[in-house]
Design a protein around this motif. Structure first.
Motif, PDB file in Angstrom:
ATOM      1  N   THR A  54       0.815  -1.215   0.000  1.00  0.00           N
ATOM      2  CA  THR A  54       0.000   0.000   0.000  1.00  0.00           C
ATOM      3  C   THR A  54       0.846   1.262   0.000  1.00  0.00           C
ATOM      4  O   THR A  54       0.332   2.345  -0.249  1.00  0.00           O
ATOM      5  CB  THR A  54      -0.935   0.029   1.230  1.00  0.00           C
ATOM      6  OG1 THR A  54      -0.133  -0.057   2.411  1.00  0.00           O
ATOM      7  CG2 THR A  54      -1.923  -1.121   1.174  1.00  0.00           C
ATOM      8  N   GLY A  55       2.133   1.128   0.281  1.00  0.00           N
ATOM      9  CA  GLY A  55       3.032   2.285   0.279  1.00  0.00           C
ATOM     10  C   GLY A  55       3.726   2.423  -1.061  1.00  0.00           C
ATOM     11  O   GLY A  55       3.088   2.516  -2.107  1.00  0.00           O
ATOM     12  N   GLU A  56       5.041   2.392  -0.997  1.00  0.00           N
ATOM     13  CA  GLU A  56       5.855   2.474  -2.202  1.00  0.00           C
ATOM     14  C   GLU A  56       6.708   1.215  -2.300  1.00  0.00           C
ATOM     15  O   GLU A  56       7.861   1.207  -1.857  1.00  0.00           O
ATOM     16  CB  GLU A  56       6.739   3.718  -2.165  1.00  0.00           C
ATOM     17  CG  GLU A  56       5.955   5.018  -2.238  1.00  0.00           C
ATOM     18  CD  GLU A  56       6.860   6.217  -2.375  1.00  0.00           C
ATOM     19  OE1 GLU A  56       7.854   6.142  -3.124  1.00  0.00           O
ATOM     20  OE2 GLU A  56       6.569   7.218  -1.717  1.00  0.00           O
ATOM     21  N   PRO A  57       6.150   0.167  -2.888  1.00  0.00           N
ATOM     22  CA  PRO A  57       6.888  -1.100  -2.921  1.00  0.00           C
ATOM     23  C   PRO A  57       8.187  -1.028  -3.722  1.00  0.00           C
ATOM     24  O   PRO A  57       9.159  -1.695  -3.375  1.00  0.00           O
ATOM     25  CB  PRO A  57       5.898  -2.088  -3.545  1.00  0.00           C
ATOM     26  CG  PRO A  57       4.859  -1.261  -4.197  1.00  0.00           C
ATOM     27  CD  PRO A  57       4.836   0.052  -3.494  1.00  0.00           C
ATOM     28  N   LEU A  58       8.232  -0.204  -4.772  1.00  0.00           N
ATOM     29  CA  LEU A  58       9.467  -0.087  -5.543  1.00  0.00           C
ATOM     30  C   LEU A  58      10.564   0.557  -4.698  1.00  0.00           C
ATOM     31  O   LEU A  58      11.718   0.138  -4.743  1.00  0.00           O
ATOM     32  CB  LEU A  58       9.245   0.692  -6.835  1.00  0.00           C
ATOM     33  CG  LEU A  58      10.444   0.802  -7.759  1.00  0.00           C
ATOM     34  CD1 LEU A  58      10.963  -0.581  -8.158  1.00  0.00           C
ATOM     35  CD2 LEU A  58      10.090   1.608  -9.002  1.00  0.00           C
ATOM     36  N   ALA A  59      10.210   1.554  -3.924  1.00  0.00           N
ATOM     37  CA  ALA A  59      11.193   2.186  -3.036  1.00  0.00           C
ATOM     38  C   ALA A  59      11.706   1.173  -2.018  1.00  0.00           C
ATOM     39  O   ALA A  59      12.909   1.133  -1.724  1.00  0.00           O
ATOM     40  CB  ALA A  59      10.574   3.389  -2.329  1.00  0.00           C
ATOM     41  N   PHE A  60      10.814   0.355  -1.485  1.00  0.00           N
ATOM     42  CA  PHE A  60      11.220  -0.683  -0.544  1.00  0.00           C
ATOM     43  C   PHE A  60      12.169  -1.664  -1.218  1.00  0.00           C
ATOM     44  O   PHE A  60      13.219  -2.007  -0.665  1.00  0.00           O
ATOM     45  CB  PHE A  60       9.987  -1.420  -0.001  1.00  0.00           C
ATOM     46  CG  PHE A  60      10.322  -2.523   0.960  1.00  0.00           C
ATOM     47  CD1 PHE A  60      10.555  -2.247   2.296  1.00  0.00           C
ATOM     48  CD2 PHE A  60      10.405  -3.839   0.520  1.00  0.00           C
ATOM     49  CE1 PHE A  60      10.872  -3.267   3.185  1.00  0.00           C
ATOM     50  CE2 PHE A  60      10.720  -4.862   1.399  1.00  0.00           C
ATOM     51  CZ  PHE A  60      10.952  -4.569   2.740  1.00  0.00           C
ATOM     52  N   ALA A  61      11.838  -2.106  -2.419  1.00  0.00           N
ATOM     53  CA  ALA A  61      12.677  -3.065  -3.148  1.00  0.00           C
ATOM     54  C   ALA A  61      14.045  -2.463  -3.466  1.00  0.00           C
ATOM     55  O   ALA A  61      15.067  -3.148  -3.359  1.00  0.00           O
ATOM     56  CB  ALA A  61      11.980  -3.519  -4.423  1.00  0.00           C
ATOM     57  N   ARG A  62      14.085  -1.191  -3.837  1.00  0.00           N
ATOM     58  CA  ARG A  62      15.370  -0.527  -4.110  1.00  0.00           C
ATOM     59  C   ARG A  62      16.220  -0.466  -2.852  1.00  0.00           C
ATOM     60  O   ARG A  62      17.433  -0.678  -2.898  1.00  0.00           O
ATOM     61  CB  ARG A  62      15.147   0.889  -4.642  1.00  0.00           C
ATOM     62  CG  ARG A  62      14.721   0.955  -6.071  1.00  0.00           C
ATOM     63  CD  ARG A  62      14.804   2.364  -6.600  1.00  0.00           C
ATOM     64  NE  ARG A  62      14.063   3.312  -5.799  1.00  0.00           N
ATOM     65  CZ  ARG A  62      12.948   3.931  -6.186  1.00  0.00           C
ATOM     66  NH1 ARG A  62      12.443   3.703  -7.369  1.00  0.00           N
ATOM     67  NH2 ARG A  62      12.352   4.789  -5.392  1.00  0.00           N
ATOM     68  N   ARG A  63      15.587  -0.169  -1.730  1.00  0.00           N
ATOM     69  CA  ARG A  63      16.342  -0.100  -0.475  1.00  0.00           C
ATOM     70  C   ARG A  63      16.898  -1.475  -0.113  1.00  0.00           C
ATOM     71  O   ARG A  63      18.055  -1.599   0.306  1.00  0.00           O
ATOM     72  CB  ARG A  63      15.476   0.433   0.656  1.00  0.00           C
ATOM     73  CG  ARG A  63      16.269   0.571   1.932  1.00  0.00           C
ATOM     74  CD  ARG A  63      15.521   1.264   3.012  1.00  0.00           C
ATOM     75  NE  ARG A  63      16.442   1.496   4.111  1.00  0.00           N
ATOM     76  CZ  ARG A  63      16.570   2.619   4.748  1.00  0.00           C
ATOM     77  NH1 ARG A  63      15.836   3.636   4.421  1.00  0.00           N
ATOM     78  NH2 ARG A  63      17.427   2.739   5.733  1.00  0.00           N
ATOM     79  N   VAL A  64      16.080  -2.501  -0.283  1.00  0.00           N
ATOM     80  CA  VAL A  64      16.549  -3.864  -0.012  1.00  0.00           C
ATOM     81  C   VAL A  64      17.720  -4.192  -0.928  1.00  0.00           C
ATOM     82  O   VAL A  64      18.733  -4.732  -0.486  1.00  0.00           O
ATOM     83  CB  VAL A  64      15.405  -4.888  -0.184  1.00  0.00           C
ATOM     84  CG1 VAL A  64      15.922  -6.307  -0.166  1.00  0.00           C
ATOM     85  CG2 VAL A  64      14.349  -4.695   0.894  1.00  0.00           C
ATOM     86  N   TYR A 119      20.890   6.556 -12.511  1.00  0.00           N
ATOM     87  CA  TYR A 119      20.243   5.506 -13.295  1.00  0.00           C
ATOM     88  C   TYR A 119      18.796   5.326 -12.861  1.00  0.00           C
ATOM     89  O   TYR A 119      17.894   5.272 -13.681  1.00  0.00           O
ATOM     90  CB  TYR A 119      20.985   4.181 -13.206  1.00  0.00           C
ATOM     91  CG  TYR A 119      20.275   3.108 -14.003  1.00  0.00           C
ATOM     92  CD1 TYR A 119      20.302   3.128 -15.397  1.00  0.00           C
ATOM     93  CD2 TYR A 119      19.517   2.142 -13.375  1.00  0.00           C
ATOM     94  CE1 TYR A 119      19.615   2.192 -16.129  1.00  0.00           C
ATOM     95  CE2 TYR A 119      18.827   1.200 -14.112  1.00  0.00           C
ATOM     96  CZ  TYR A 119      18.874   1.232 -15.488  1.00  0.00           C
ATOM     97  OH  TYR A 119      18.176   0.313 -16.216  1.00  0.00           O
ATOM     98  N   LEU A 120      18.574   5.279 -11.549  1.00  0.00           N
ATOM     99  CA  LEU A 120      17.211   5.105 -11.055  1.00  0.00           C
ATOM    100  C   LEU A 120      16.483   6.433 -10.859  1.00  0.00           C
ATOM    101  O   LEU A 120      15.322   6.455 -10.476  1.00  0.00           O
ATOM    102  CB  LEU A 120      17.226   4.323  -9.741  1.00  0.00           C
ATOM    103  CG  LEU A 120      17.660   2.866  -9.863  1.00  0.00           C
ATOM    104  CD1 LEU A 120      17.737   2.217  -8.495  1.00  0.00           C
ATOM    105  CD2 LEU A 120      16.732   2.091 -10.766  1.00  0.00           C
ATOM    106  N   ASP A 121      17.160   7.542 -11.104  1.00  0.00           N
ATOM    107  CA  ASP A 121      16.571   8.875 -11.004  1.00  0.00           C
ATOM    108  C   ASP A 121      15.965   9.179  -9.636  1.00  0.00           C
ATOM    109  O   ASP A 121      14.925   9.818  -9.539  1.00  0.00           O
ATOM    110  CB  ASP A 121      15.507   9.101 -12.090  1.00  0.00           C
ATOM    111  CG  ASP A 121      16.101   9.269 -13.461  1.00  0.00           C
ATOM    112  OD1 ASP A 121      17.238   9.773 -13.553  1.00  0.00           O
ATOM    113  OD2 ASP A 121      15.436   8.912 -14.446  1.00  0.00           O
ATOM    114  N   LEU A 122      16.622   8.733  -8.588  1.00  0.00           N
ATOM    115  CA  LEU A 122      16.149   9.069  -7.249  1.00  0.00           C
ATOM    116  C   LEU A 122      16.675  10.445  -6.875  1.00  0.00           C
ATOM    117  O   LEU A 122      17.757  10.854  -7.295  1.00  0.00           O
ATOM    118  CB  LEU A 122      16.644   8.052  -6.227  1.00  0.00           C
ATOM    119  CG  LEU A 122      16.200   6.611  -6.381  1.00  0.00           C
ATOM    120  CD1 LEU A 122      16.709   5.781  -5.201  1.00  0.00           C
ATOM    121  CD2 LEU A 122      14.698   6.488  -6.485  1.00  0.00           C
ATOM    122  N   SER A 123      15.909  11.150  -6.077  1.00  0.00           N
ATOM    123  CA  SER A 123      16.382  12.441  -5.580  1.00  0.00           C
ATOM    124  C   SER A 123      17.473  12.198  -4.540  1.00  0.00           C
ATOM    125  O   SER A 123      17.687  11.063  -4.095  1.00  0.00           O
ATOM    126  CB  SER A 123      15.221  13.205  -4.934  1.00  0.00           C
ATOM    127  OG  SER A 123      14.818  12.558  -3.738  1.00  0.00           O
TER     128      SER A 123
END
Length: 161
Positions: A54-64, A119-123
């Motif tokens: 329900t949150g930001e699963p892609l952000a979670f996966a990137r952090r993992v 590459y992932l365009d994160l701030s």
């Protein structure tokens, strides 16, 4: 209800896995290690899917993914990196191969910051949250990493001329 979660994760997997795999490849410079890293990140995301969906699963996966990579380079610091890419490595575009080769020469944290930011365009803030460091640290590592990449890639162009 469980079947709905399974389908949501299957859709997430289809959308996120190519990007996570590419990011892992840029982080590791090795196709097999990248596949292992991306697979483990997706498996851990699946294990927490009930909470992260329900949150930001892609952000979670990137952090993992970033945390797993950090854990692995800390564990295997004694390994010796080589300039030779294995036969049949991911991507055959010479510029991409040169970039990955140059990325492997960066310090692990510099490589993570450069890949996550460019590459992932994160701030800067998202990168800092993903890596668990301050924004200033991200700025510093990114600046030093990009400086080293520019030097290496320019020198590489001059030797090919």
């Amino acid at each position: 209800m469980r079947q709905t979660h399974e389908q949501e994760f299957a859709n997430f997997f289809d959308d996120a896995s190519p990007r996570l795999l590419a990011a892992a490849w840029f982080l590791t410079g090795d196709r097999h290690a990248a596949e292992d890293l991306a697979q483990e990140a997706l498996a851990r995301t699946y294990a927490r899917w009930g909470r992260v969906r329900t949150g930001e699963p892609l952000a979670f996966a990137r952090r993992v993914l970033a945390n797993l990579h950090t854990d692995r380079w800390r564990k295997h610091r004694r390994e010796v990196l080589t300039d030779d890419l294995p036969e049949g490595s991911h991507g055959s575009d010479p510029q991409t191969v040169d970039l990955v080769r140059a990325l492997t020469t960066l310090a692990p944290r510099e490589r993570e910051c450069v890949v996550l930011r460019h590459y992932l365009d994160l701030s800067e803030r998202q990168t800092a949250e993903t890596l668990g460091v301050s924004v200033g640290t991200v700025k510093s590592y990114t600046m030093h990493g990009l400086r080293k990449l520019r030097i290496q890639l320019v020198e590489g162009e001059q030797t090919h001329v």
